[in-house]
Design an enzyme around this catalytic site. Structure first.
Site, PDB file in Angstrom:
ATOM      1  N   CYS A 169       0.832  -1.295  -0.237  1.00  9.04           N
ATOM      2  CA  CYS A 169       0.159   0.096  -0.086  1.00  9.04           C
ATOM      3  C   CYS A 169       0.873   1.133  -0.008  1.00  9.04           C
ATOM      4  CB  CYS A 169      -0.988   0.021   1.289  1.00  9.04           C
ATOM      5  SG  CYS A 169      -2.076  -1.381   1.210  1.00  9.04           S
TER       6      CYS A 169
HETATM    7  C1  BEZ Z   1       0.550  -4.661   2.001  1.00 10.51           C
HETATM    8  O1  BEZ Z   1       0.095  -3.559   1.479  1.00 10.51           O
HETATM    9  O2  BEZ Z   1       1.752  -4.897   1.645  1.00 10.51           O
HETATM   10  C2  BEZ Z   1      -0.545  -5.617   2.383  1.00 10.51           C
HETATM   11  C3  BEZ Z   1      -1.643  -5.231   3.047  1.00 10.51           C
HETATM   12  C4  BEZ Z   1      -2.628  -6.180   3.546  1.00 10.51           C
HETATM   13  C5  BEZ Z   1      -2.086  -7.501   3.219  1.00 10.51           C
HETATM   14  C6  BEZ Z   1      -1.256  -7.812   2.768  1.00 10.51           C
HETATM   15  C7  BEZ Z   1      -0.215  -6.981   2.057  1.00 10.51           C
END
Ligand code: BEZ
Length: 212
Positions: free
Chosen positions: A45
């Site tokens: 994210c």
């Molecule tokens: C991420 O943004 O890395 C992420 C967010 C939630 C679950 C898995 C990865």
């Protein structure tokens, strides 16, 4: 209920990093990209939000406003913003909805319980100036999206709204396009496509992009 292409994008009012947002009013007469991410302070994210900040000028050139969403509170969004700027080199320059009560996530079906029962998946909605949904995408949490592809689809939508064409596989702005099969009148074809066209099949007619 799922949101389908051509539906009016549901309106809502929610808190954000830019204050309280009434969605349709916030859009005004522009297009919008509404996208969710699963959670603040997570790696994928962080890269996505930095990329959208980098591309904001490209969205603006196309008359498109961008707005993100997760089920985290504004205080978390604000605390995380520094990490995005530090690691991605681009500061957040668009609002992030703080959908802690999951009102918008439920309205837009952004929580897929068999993937994760509390967090949003990576949804994208492209909404036009008439508030109609023109594109929807759903990516899993583990896969960061390609926001250049979102720009490419907006280019295609805005072109095909104004000309009797469709865009072929892997098309990008400036490439040749396809004359819609419904257009059969040769005089109109000549007037709309003065550079001519190549008919590979009667239904597959290729012409230079008409607005170039
Ligand atoms: C991420 O943004 O890395 C992420 C967010 C939630 C679950 C898995 C990865």
């Amino acid at each position: 209920m799922s949101i389908r292409l051509g539906d009016v994008a549901p309106d809502f009012e929610q808190d954000s990093t830019a204050g309280r947002i009434k969605f349709h009013e916030w859009m005004g007469d522009q297009w919008a990209v509404l996208f969710s991410h699963p959670k603040d302070f997570t790696p994928v994210c962080t890269t996505e939000l930095g990329e959208v900040a980098r591309l904001k000028g490209e969205f603006e050139k196309r008359g498109v406003k961008v707005i993100g969403l997760s089920v985290d509170p504004v205080s978390d969004h604000n605390a995380w913003a520094g990490d995005i700027e530090e690691t991605q080199g681009h500061a957040l320059n668009f609002p992030l909805l703080a959908d802690a009560d999951r009102k918008v996530a439920q309205l837009y079906d952004m929580i897929h319980p068999n993937a994760n029962d509390t967090l949003t998946v990576r949804s994208v909605f492209v909404i036009d100036a008439n508030k109609k949904v023109r594109l929807s995408l759903t990516y899993p949490a583990s896969t960061g999206r390609n926001f250049e592809e979102i720009l490419r689809t907006i280019d295609s939508l805005q072109l095909t709204d104004n000309h009797k064409v469709a865009t072929p596989v892997n098309w990008k702005d400036g490439d040749d396009v396809i004359i819609v099969p419904a257009l059969q009148d040769e005089a109109e074809i000549k007037q709309r496509f003065p550079k001519g066209y190549k008919a590979l099949k009667p239904y597959l007619r290729v012409t230079p992009q008409p607005n170039r």
